[in-house]
Scaffold this active site. Sequence first.
Site, PDB file in Angstrom:
ATOM      1  N   HIS A 448      33.389  14.720 -41.289  1.00  0.00           N
ATOM      2  CA  HIS A 448      32.650  13.852 -42.024  1.00  0.00           C
ATOM      3  C   HIS A 448      33.468  13.586 -43.378  1.00  0.00           C
ATOM      4  O   HIS A 448      33.700  12.471 -43.809  1.00  0.00           O
ATOM      5  CB  HIS A 448      31.357  14.329 -42.399  1.00  0.00           C
ATOM      6  N   ARG A 555      34.416  -6.023 -20.252  1.00  0.00           N
ATOM      7  CA  ARG A 555      33.772  -4.756 -19.310  1.00  0.00           C
ATOM      8  C   ARG A 555      32.714  -4.844 -18.816  1.00  0.00           C
ATOM      9  O   ARG A 555      31.508  -4.581 -19.214  1.00  0.00           O
ATOM     10  CB  ARG A 555      33.924  -3.475 -20.243  1.00  0.00           C
ATOM     11  N   ARG A 591      36.389  -8.732 -16.270  1.00  0.00           N
ATOM     12  CA  ARG A 591      37.009  -7.896 -15.355  1.00  0.00           C
ATOM     13  C   ARG A 591      35.869  -7.779 -14.396  1.00  0.00           C
ATOM     14  O   ARG A 591      34.419  -7.493 -14.934  1.00  0.00           O
ATOM     15  CB  ARG A 591      37.064  -6.725 -16.076  1.00  0.00           C
ATOM     16  N   GLU A 683      47.041  -0.542 -14.134  1.00  0.00           N
ATOM     17  CA  GLU A 683      46.434   1.003 -14.650  1.00  0.00           C
ATOM     18  C   GLU A 683      46.660   1.893 -13.912  1.00  0.00           C
ATOM     19  O   GLU A 683      46.370   3.205 -14.037  1.00  0.00           O
ATOM     20  CB  GLU A 683      45.148   0.786 -15.167  1.00  0.00           C
ATOM     21  N   ASN A 706      44.877   3.116 -21.042  1.00  0.00           N
ATOM     22  CA  ASN A 706      43.739   4.320 -21.145  1.00  0.00           C
ATOM     23  C   ASN A 706      44.004   5.110 -19.591  1.00  0.00           C
ATOM     24  O   ASN A 706      44.221   6.088 -19.670  1.00  0.00           O
ATOM     25  CB  ASN A 706      42.411   3.837 -21.248  1.00  0.00           C
ATOM     26  N   ASP A 707      43.853   4.213 -18.551  1.00  0.00           N
ATOM     27  CA  ASP A 707      43.916   4.832 -17.223  1.00  0.00           C
ATOM     28  C   ASP A 707      45.445   5.116 -16.945  1.00  0.00           C
ATOM     29  O   ASP A 707      45.671   6.158 -16.194  1.00  0.00           O
ATOM     30  CB  ASP A 707      43.233   3.960 -16.137  1.00  0.00           C
ATOM     31  N   ARG A 717      41.267  11.764 -18.909  1.00  0.00           N
ATOM     32  CA  ARG A 717      41.064  11.057 -20.207  1.00  0.00           C
ATOM     33  C   ARG A 717      39.906  11.320 -20.969  1.00  0.00           C
ATOM     34  O   ARG A 717      39.651  11.191 -22.179  1.00  0.00           O
ATOM     35  CB  ARG A 717      41.163   9.338 -20.020  1.00  0.00           C
ATOM     36  N   CYS A 754      45.350  -4.370 -22.573  1.00  0.00           N
ATOM     37  CA  CYS A 754      44.068  -4.255 -23.047  1.00  0.00           C
ATOM     38  C   CYS A 754      43.603  -2.729 -23.308  1.00  0.00           C
ATOM     39  O   CYS A 754      42.678  -2.648 -23.588  1.00  0.00           O
ATOM     40  CB  CYS A 754      43.153  -4.900 -22.072  1.00  0.00           C
TER      41      CYS A 754
HETATM   42  C1  PEP Z   1      42.337   0.932 -19.522  1.00  0.00           C
HETATM   43  O1  PEP Z   1      41.906   1.896 -18.654  1.00  0.00           O
HETATM   44  O2  PEP Z   1      43.328   1.018 -20.366  1.00  0.00           O
HETATM   45  C2  PEP Z   1      41.230   0.057 -19.880  1.00  0.00           C
HETATM   46  C3  PEP Z   1      41.427  -1.006 -20.830  1.00  0.00           C
HETATM   47  O3  PEP Z   1      40.072   0.093 -18.912  1.00  0.00           O
HETATM   48  P1  PEP Z   1      38.819   0.927 -19.277  1.00  0.00           P
HETATM   49  O4  PEP Z   1      39.153   1.605 -20.516  1.00  0.00           O
HETATM   50  O5  PEP Z   1      37.520   0.386 -19.288  1.00  0.00           O
HETATM   51  O6  PEP Z   1      39.044   1.958 -18.095  1.00  0.00           O
HETATM   52 MG    MG Z   2      40.825   1.394 -16.953  1.00  0.00          MG
END
Ligand code: PEP
Ligand code: MG
Length: 825
Positions: A448, A555, A591, A683, A706-707, A717, A754
């Site tokens: 915090h 999303r 998407r 991804e 991310n993926d 993740r 993205c």
């Molecule tokens: C990603 O995987 O980077 C992505 C944008 O999709 P999500 O985070 O919704 O899996």
């Molecule tokens: Mg993804």
Amino acid sequence: MSNLKLVAPMKGWVAPLDEVPDPVFAERILGDGVAIDPTDATVHAPCDAQVVSVARHAVTLRAANGAEILIHVGLETVALHGQGFITHVREGSTVHTGDPLITFDLDFLAGKAKSLISPVVVTNGEAFAIVRRSSDRETGLGEFLMELQPRAEKAEARGEGGEVSRQIVVRLAHGIHARPAAVVSDAARKFASDIEFSAHDRRVNAKSIVALMSLAIRKDERVTILARGADAQAAANTLADLIENGIAEAPEATPQPVFAAPAAPLPPNTLRGVSGAPGLAIGRAVHLKAASFDVEETGEGIARETLLLNGALAMVRHNLETLAASGNRQQREIMAAHIALLDDPELTRAARDAIETGKSAAFAWRKAIRAHAEAFRMIDDARMRERVGDLVDLERQVMAALNGEAGLTAKDIPADAILIADELLPSELAGIGTIAGFCTAQGGPTSHVAILAAGMGVPALVSTAGVLDVAEGTTLFLDADSCLLHIDPDAAMLEQARGKIAARAKHEAAARAHALEDCRTADGTRIEIFANLGAGADEARAAVAAGAEGCGLLRTEFLFLDRETPPSEDEQAETYQAIADALDRRPFKIRTFDIGGDKPVPYLPLPPEENPALGLRGVRAGLWRSDLLKMQLAAILRVTAPVRIMLPMIASAAELRAVRAMLDELRKERGIAAQPKLGIMVETPASAVLAAQLAREADFFSIGTNDLTQYALAMDRTNAQLAPQVDAFHPAVLSLIAQAAQGGVAQNRSVGVCGGLAGDPLAAALLIGLGVRELSMPAASIARVKDAVRGITLTAARKAAQDALQQDSAEAVRAIAAPYLPSAS
Ligand code: PEP
Ligand code: MG
């Protein structure tokens, strides 16, 4: 429902929980039960049950009547990280009485663990009472241990009606951490019904902020609200609504991305820490020392000690309310969370129970706080461990009040102070006037105090070893952006630092002033800056107001969560159209449902899988339930705006072809001439490596870092322990992005990003240098990323990207990228 008899899961000596030398069990914070000091090395099932969760050192079972039983082998055995344990079952296994669950190395544990004593507790004690239990005797395997009686029968007998439940997915950026927990527990206390939250196979009292926080619910996790009583339905609906719509999180409250400083050797007179809040400051070292209090254990009577505790709690509450009233929004929220902690039923009950056994108010409060702090420390979640600081803060404040100190007045600290402390508490920072920055030896980046500092614009370093040795009054240059504290810098460094501070201030002002303008690099290359959306039309309008030039990722799976049946075509068409209208003809990428993996939805139950992240998810789930995908494509085709369709988790061209065929068939069926662009998310490593081929058929690429990071590094993740390493700056991830971008650019396809990397200003030069021309991110990041892009030339970005690709670690890549940030110039 009949009673359930549990038999001893291991041979040994049975003891009451009070004898367990760990307040978490002795105080029954996890539930009531008994303990066994084992003389044999295998844990067996105490009843027929299903395995709810299994860590190497502990197992939770659910019996057919719903009773949940935790068997925890030894104390502080979590720290052994599985060494010395073998598990015989996995989550979801069905077991019968006597089946082996865990075997452990008795001698090894005897040497390593705090104690071998193993609690066996009922974790949903609100639903089951222990009506008989074995104690203080030797037990053989399979002998009687405890008898549980369902409490529901009692409630029904009182005519309170059944249980109402609502399931929701938590979308709050930091999950149900202290501030949302405060708001929720506060609202829950307004209802007469018993209300519980259930997640991670535990049920806790929703009226207790401590209990709610102990669930450690993260963003995108599912939670069930259960209410019993006359106003149960209203209670469940109100709390669900509050979590879904009523708790706004200020974007500025988000802790800045934290990164480890480059691993290069430290210059002399420099300390390295972890960035708690970004920024640069020059100032003087001022040490802040915590007061210590002597505490008498024995009280002077229940009535007097209760009075003293009540008085101290009232004084601290008044101080916190005063601070909240004069502070900014984050300060108000954090102080409100502390006030809720003060009123917490579990915490105050524990303190009052201790007073009733003859303890002093100070001893009782400290004991209650420390037991709960210990429970937080045991939770395998860094955010929860950081909440310990909030409890320590309240311990000190109440102690100060009990010792007659007014506390919390603004301290006599100069405005150019860089505060040095072992740990700085939120109330201390809020109570101090203006300071230049702070640096602590302890603490974490999501505590915090770090969030408060970021909101107040106070640069901060936490976890800085050696900082307590800095002499009072020393001149310091605090560079929280580079995670460094320079001690007594020379004139040249000071001058350079002043230049950086001035440049940074200018850039921040410019970033805000120009957020609504189109974005180009310093040498004129157009970079489109889009928003990632997932909540609806209002969110889209807010994103446009924050400078979004369109939506680079909707999303859709997030739009229809709280339901048991899939959304109809009409409903979807209406929702997508409303977002398109809010975007006012700006580019809009929808998407298709990315269901499965870390995003399960109630209306599409997927078969149980060993590895959901590698299972039926994204486009694979869509092709498996082609009826749902077809309905979604039909709904998208009805939107009267320039939309693009984007497919998640593509691993091969065949998947893209299958969806294109479906789309063509639909257009034919409905006589639609227009052909919306159909692109893919890159991804999976497969799609990045085969990008050159996929680009012949995909109309555009959007890279989901991310993926891509999780699959490139083979690191989950969602695993909190791996979080610092699941780093999209890893050169292997960059190399895949480079391949994807090259493949797309060669076929003249637009290439965007993205995933989370797009919203990090530090990554802008690298991504642009690799060929990316569209960045889509949370709206809160737009101004800063636009500012970063405007400070980069294409030539410099290409050089940064090429240099980065030669590195062998994420830290080294960050070091390459850092000088390209405009505020670094
Ligand atoms: C990603 O995987 O980077 C992505 C944008 O999709 P999500 O985070 O919704 O899996
Ligand atoms: Mg993804």
